[in-house]
Design an enzyme around this catalytic site. Structure first.
Site, short mmCIF file in Angstrom:
data_model
loop_
_atom_site.label_atom_id
_atom_site.label_comp_id
_atom_site.label_asym_id
_atom_site.label_seq_id
_atom_site.Cartn_x
_atom_site.Cartn_y
_atom_site.Cartn_z
N CYS A 1 2.24 25.03 3.76
CA CYS A 1 2.18 25.61 2.41
C CYS A 1 2.26 27.12 2.55
CB CYS A 1 0.93 25.17 1.66
SG CYS A 1 -0.60 25.57 2.50
N CYS B 1 -2.68 15.83 10.45
CA CYS B 1 -3.62 16.84 9.92
C CYS B 1 -3.86 16.44 8.47
CB CYS B 1 -3.05 18.24 10.02
SG CYS B 1 -2.38 18.65 11.65
N LYS C 1 -1.72 13.53 0.80
CA LYS C 1 -0.52 12.87 1.33
C LYS C 1 -0.86 11.51 1.91
CE LYS C 1 1.51 17.37 2.10
NZ LYS C 1 0.25 18.12 1.89
N ASP D 1 1.38 18.13 8.67
CA ASP D 1 1.12 19.14 7.64
C ASP D 1 0.11 20.11 8.25
OD1 ASP D 1 0.64 20.59 5.39
OD2 ASP D 1 -0.26 18.97 4.23
#
Lengths: 171, 344
Positions: free
Chosen positions: B271, B149, B155, B218
């Site tokens: 997050c 993702c 990243k 993620d």
């Protein structure tokens, strides 16, 4: 095609005519082997009005491959132009500039706002200059875009694209 | 091997599992800070009243962005000098020497419009927390990586930089306009070793033939750790919405594990500070699969917190202590979690 976010996109092989223009420029103007820098096959990834040339799209196993490898260039008005990355690779290998205009601080700033290069901004020029040229920042010798000579004395260079497009195209 | 008797729970089942009734104390605090009451109730249950208030206060304080040097193009020292000359003040991130928090900015240019940015010399992260899973996943590793993702690419570009154009990063996402942003970062930063895929992460194990030694998941989450950046999150996500997000997170984690080769490691990342999106998700996947185990972080970057081992009336495996929670009020970063999962 349009996706559900209303973004126009298109992917596919770079058309032969455009590939030929690119190969000719690298071979005849920059005088290096095109295959070494852009490979044998190039692909297009277009988002809205911007079309970028890169190294692979279509399918990766069963998944949709949008973009792969190096950014080779950009297509504007059906004509291809090399990316800063490719110019820099060629200049690094050659150890010299070709078809290049080195520009001072004020000229760089204006150019990155989409403006043309005026004679007062030019620090140094490298032949040939009657063609598409790379614009280089004298501060760190990085390529910041591409321009072409205009006017009768050919001392003004019209902005074709510059790296400010990363703000303009993605804002 | 998968345990065939178990299955991914429905949204209704998840909703029933995660339901909380807010107390009067939670309702009062929610009025004061402008949150949905169920959110505050959970903070009190996780942290106690006083620490929950500290968390709420930390969400009121804006966070300065973090830049990460593109070391393939410039050294951190040279970048700092050039940005200092423009009027930026940068603060070192002690555990990530190539990254800096932007503590002071000039009126012009913004950190996202300098010539140095356009030349690809750095990437702007919302916060340093997002560097953590990449550092842990890539510790002493060189080889192909899949970021399931990946957009907008913070990243992915960091991993690509760590691999120094020697190995490919497969960067996948489902949302096209976010992939367009990712591609712009690849071009801007002159990164040559990324393949960008446009697929649903849940389908990747069917679509791709290869298995990977490193997988980053993620997952698209509720963003409950980023309220200081996105205050709209205080009221945007109801408990029913959260149940839907949790279901998708379970599905993504469950399926992306199938991308791992034996002994391969997957970093599960959100997050969000929500236990529903972290401990609950992994616990459900562990109930369904018997081919994974929790892996300890290979290095300790700073004094992070462990995952919870119980919440509401749910007990989670003691191995969850190996997973990482970053709290805004304790670590001065966004709320963020990561857990390393090994295929056995």
């Amino acid at each position: 095609m349009r996706d559900h976010n209303q973004l126009d996109y298109k992917i596919g092989k770079l058309p032969y005519r455009i590939r030929s223009i690119l190969n000719y420029y690298i071979r005849e103007i920059l005088q290096v082997n095109p295959t070494k820098y852009i490979g044998l096959e190039q692909y297009l990834a277009c988002f809205d009005k911007y079309c970028f040339i890169h190294q692979g799209s279509g399918k990766f196993d069963g998944a949709t491959l949008l973009f792969s490898g190096k950014w080779i260039g950009i297509v504007i008005g059906n004509k291809p132009y090399l990316s800063p990355l490719i110019y820099e690779e060629i200049y690094n290998d050659l150890g010299e500039f070709r078809a290049t205009i080195i520009v001072g601080e004020k000229g760089v700033k204006n150019f990155l706002y989409g403006n043309d290069i005026l004679p007062t901004s030019i620090i140094k020029e490298y032949e040939p200059l009657n063609t598409i040229v790379a614009i280089v920042d004298e501060k760190d010798y990085s390529v910041i875009g591409v321009a072409k000579p205009i006017g009768t004395n050919k001392k003004v260079y019209r902005n074709i694209y510059d790296i400010g497009l990363f703000l303009r195209a993605w804002s | 091997m998968k345990k065939s008797k178990d299955r991914i729970p429905s949204i209704k089942e998840i909703y029933e599992d995660i339901f909380v009734r807010p107390s009067n104390i939670a309702k009062n605090l929610s009025k004061k800070y402008g949150y949905l009451p169920y959110m505050i109730e959970r903070y009190i249950r996780m942290l106690g009243f006083n620490e929950a208030k500290e968390l709420l206060e930390s969400f009121e304080k804006p966070l300065k962005p973090v830049i990460r040097t593109n070391t393939m193009l410039i050294t951190p020292e040279e970048l700092v000098t050039r940005l200092n000359d423009l009027g930026f003040k940068l603060e070192k991130i002690p555990w990530a020497p190539i990254a800096f928090r932007v503590v002071k900015m000039p009126k012009s240019p913004t950190i996202g419009s300098t010539h140095e940015y356009l030349k690809g010399y750095y990437y702007i992260h919302r916060d340093a927390a997002s560097l953590v899973p990449v550092i842990l996943l890539m510790h002493n590793y060189q080889g192909e990586v899949i970021d399931t993702c990946a957009a907008p690419g913070g990243k992915t570009t960091y991993i690509a930089q760590m691999l120094g154009n020697k190995y490919y990063v497969i960067a996948n996402d489902l949302v096209l306009y976010r992939l367009k942003a990712l591609i712009s970062h690849l071009m801007r930063m002159k990164i040559k070793n990324v393949r960008v895929l446009w697929s649903d992460a849940r389908k990747l194990p069917i679509l791709l033939e290869k298995k990977y030694s490193r997988v980053l998941a993620d997952v698209p989450c509720s963003g409950e750790g980023t309220i200081m950046i996105d205050p709209g999150r205080k009221t945007r996500t109801t408990l029913k919405d959260l149940a839907k997000i949790v279901r998708r997170e379970i599905e993504i984690l469950y399926h992306t594990i199938d991308l791992l080769e034996p002994s391969g490691i997957l970093a599960y990342v959100t997050c969000s500070i929500a236990p529903e999106e972290n401990e609950y998700v992994l616990n459900k996947v562990l109930e369904i699969r018997d081919d994974i185990e929790i892996s300890s972080p290979p290095i300790k970057l700073f004094d992070w917190d462990p995952w919870l081992t119980n919440y509401l009336n749910m007990d989670f495996p003691s191995e969850f202590k190996k997973c990482i929670r970053i709290w805004p009020h304790k670590h001065r970063m966004i709320g963020f979690t990561t857990c390393l999962i090994k295929k056995v």
